[in-house]
Design a protein around this motif. Structure first.
Motif, PDB file in Angstrom:
ATOM      1  N   GLN A 180      -9.454  12.325  -1.695  1.00 53.36           N
ATOM      2  CA  GLN A 180     -10.750  13.278  -2.095  1.00 53.36           C
ATOM      3  C   GLN A 180     -11.472  12.295  -3.035  1.00 53.36           C
ATOM      4  N   HIS A 181     -10.900  11.892  -3.933  1.00 51.41           N
ATOM      5  CA  HIS A 181     -11.765  11.048  -5.149  1.00 51.41           C
ATOM      6  C   HIS A 181     -12.193   9.849  -4.609  1.00 51.41           C
ATOM      7  N   LEU A 182     -11.503   9.119  -3.753  1.00 50.21           N
ATOM      8  CA  LEU A 182     -11.773   7.814  -3.134  1.00 50.21           C
ATOM      9  C   LEU A 182     -13.077   8.127  -2.163  1.00 50.21           C
ATOM     10  N   ASP A 183     -12.891   9.167  -1.401  1.00 51.77           N
ATOM     11  CA  ASP A 183     -14.081   9.543  -0.586  1.00 51.77           C
ATOM     12  C   ASP A 183     -15.435   9.861  -1.482  1.00 51.77           C
ATOM     13  N   ALA A 184     -15.367  10.307  -2.434  1.00 51.64           N
ATOM     14  CA  ALA A 184     -16.459  10.686  -3.353  1.00 51.64           C
ATOM     15  C   ALA A 184     -17.065   9.122  -3.853  1.00 51.64           C
ATOM     16  N   ALA A 185     -16.039   8.508  -4.141  1.00 53.61           N
ATOM     17  CA  ALA A 185     -16.649   6.995  -4.714  1.00 53.61           C
ATOM     18  C   ALA A 185     -17.299   6.294  -3.727  1.00 53.61           C
ATOM     19  N   LYS A 186     -16.746   6.344  -2.412  1.00 51.10           N
ATOM     20  CA  LYS A 186     -17.381   5.693  -1.139  1.00 51.10           C
ATOM     21  C   LYS A 186     -18.768   6.202  -0.790  1.00 51.10           C
ATOM     22  N   SER A 187     -18.912   7.510  -1.128  1.00 52.19           N
ATOM     23  CA  SER A 187     -19.976   8.293  -0.470  1.00 52.19           C
ATOM     24  C   SER A 187     -21.505   7.693  -1.078  1.00 52.19           C
ATOM     25  N   HIS A 188     -21.337   6.905  -1.903  1.00 46.80           N
ATOM     26  CA  HIS A 188     -22.405   6.243  -2.647  1.00 46.80           C
ATOM     27  C   HIS A 188     -22.976   5.035  -1.921  1.00 46.80           C
ATOM     28  N   LYS A 189     -22.179   4.710  -0.832  1.00 46.14           N
ATOM     29  CA  LYS A 189     -22.465   3.669   0.099  1.00 46.14           C
ATOM     30  C   LYS A 189     -22.512   2.323  -0.395  1.00 46.14           C
ATOM     31  N   ILE A 207       0.801  -1.290   0.132  1.00 47.52           N
ATOM     32  CA  ILE A 207      -0.043   0.002   0.170  1.00 47.52           C
ATOM     33  C   ILE A 207       0.900   1.247   0.008  1.00 47.52           C
ATOM     34  N   ILE A 208       0.566   1.906  -0.817  1.00 44.63           N
ATOM     35  CA  ILE A 208       1.357   3.412  -1.040  1.00 44.63           C
ATOM     36  C   ILE A 208       0.609   4.418  -0.410  1.00 44.63           C
ATOM     37  N   GLU A 209       1.310   5.372   0.525  1.00 48.00           N
ATOM     38  CA  GLU A 209       0.490   6.482   0.911  1.00 48.00           C
ATOM     39  C   GLU A 209      -0.161   7.540  -0.434  1.00 48.00           C
ATOM     40  N   PRO A 210      -1.603   7.411  -0.169  1.00 49.40           N
ATOM     41  CA  PRO A 210      -2.207   8.303  -1.575  1.00 49.40           C
ATOM     42  C   PRO A 210      -2.105   9.676  -1.183  1.00 49.40           C
ATOM     43  N   SER A 211      -2.260  10.521  -2.211  1.00 46.84           N
ATOM     44  CA  SER A 211      -2.221  11.875  -2.169  1.00 46.84           C
ATOM     45  C   SER A 211      -3.522  12.371  -1.440  1.00 46.84           C
ATOM     46  N   LYS A 212      -3.652  13.751  -1.191  1.00 53.97           N
ATOM     47  CA  LYS A 212      -4.773  14.175  -0.844  1.00 53.97           C
ATOM     48  C   LYS A 212      -5.966  14.254  -1.803  1.00 53.97           C
ATOM     49  N   GLU A 213      -5.544  14.583  -3.127  1.00 52.70           N
ATOM     50  CA  GLU A 213      -6.551  14.461  -4.300  1.00 52.70           C
ATOM     51  C   GLU A 213      -7.190  13.039  -4.295  1.00 52.70           C
ATOM     52  N   TYR A 214      -6.314  12.081  -4.286  1.00 54.93           N
ATOM     53  CA  TYR A 214      -6.612  10.685  -4.312  1.00 54.93           C
ATOM     54  C   TYR A 214      -7.623  10.340  -3.336  1.00 54.93           C
TER      55      TYR A 214
END
Length: 193
Positions: free
Chosen positions: A32-41, A23-30
């Motif tokens: 943010q994008h992953l959180d957006a994808a997860k927000s759909h539950k 696992i590589i430490e993700p960027s803040k942008e990454y």
């Protein structure tokens, strides 16, 4: 006996190493994008069994091979499904693309991936994330920016029109996107607006 223990240690070490992923430490942008994808539950889609479950529940919907303004490429590492809002966003981007450019279409090169798909893709595509991907939540798709109207070539005019449309969707809070240079695509993440 000592040699046998050394061999067993080496075998177990390589087995554990092969089974785990780095696992590589993700960027803040990454993030943010992953959180957006997860927000759909939707939970991370691990395998085809879970993909089928979400499809049967209507949490993922099929994306047609051909639509008004888009075509789906042959998919080797993803499946032609998205969350319902993702399907709407894809349709709207394609509609706006045709409205702006005339009777042109773009090519969607990737959609929903299981974790198994992501792991296989990592072996052939250095852009494939070593972390979870927005594709693993059914909320992401890739549009090629060098494939329009059955042609594979740079078309700056069509590419710019497509990117301007994507920028307008960013400004209205509907998507995030990243322009990926190695795979020549726009990686689009659908937000939960």
């Amino acid at each position: 006996m000592r040699n046998l223990l050394a061999v067993l240690f080496c075998i177990s070490f390589f087995y554990v190493s092969a089974q785990s992923r780095i696992i590589i430490e993700p960027s803040k942008e990454y993030v943010q994008h992953l959180d957006a994808a997860k927000s759909h539950k939707l939970e991370l889609i691990k395998d085809n069994k879970q993909l089928d479950k979400y499809t049967n529940q209507g949490k993922l919907v099929r994306i047609a091979q051909r639509g008004y303004g888009w075509r789906i490429a042959d998919l080797s590492h993803s499946h032609a499904f998205l969350i319902p809002k993702g399907k709407d966003v894809l349709r709207n981007i394609a509609r706006d693309f045709v409205k702006t450019t005339g009777q042109n279409f773009f090519v969607v090169t990737s959609l929903t991936r299981t974790l198994q798909d992501q792991n296989r893709l990592r072996g052939v595509n250095s852009n494939a994330s070593s972390n979870d991907s927005a594709h693993n939540f059914g909320a992401s798709f890739d549009i090629s920016y060098i494939r329009f109207n059955h042609n594979v070539r740079i078309d700056s005019k069509l590419q710019n029109h497509l990117e301007n449309i994507l920028k307008s969707y960013v400004s209205t809070g509907k998507i995030y996107y990243v322009k990926e240079s190695k795979s020549k695509c726009f990686h689009i993440i659908v937000r939960n607006y």
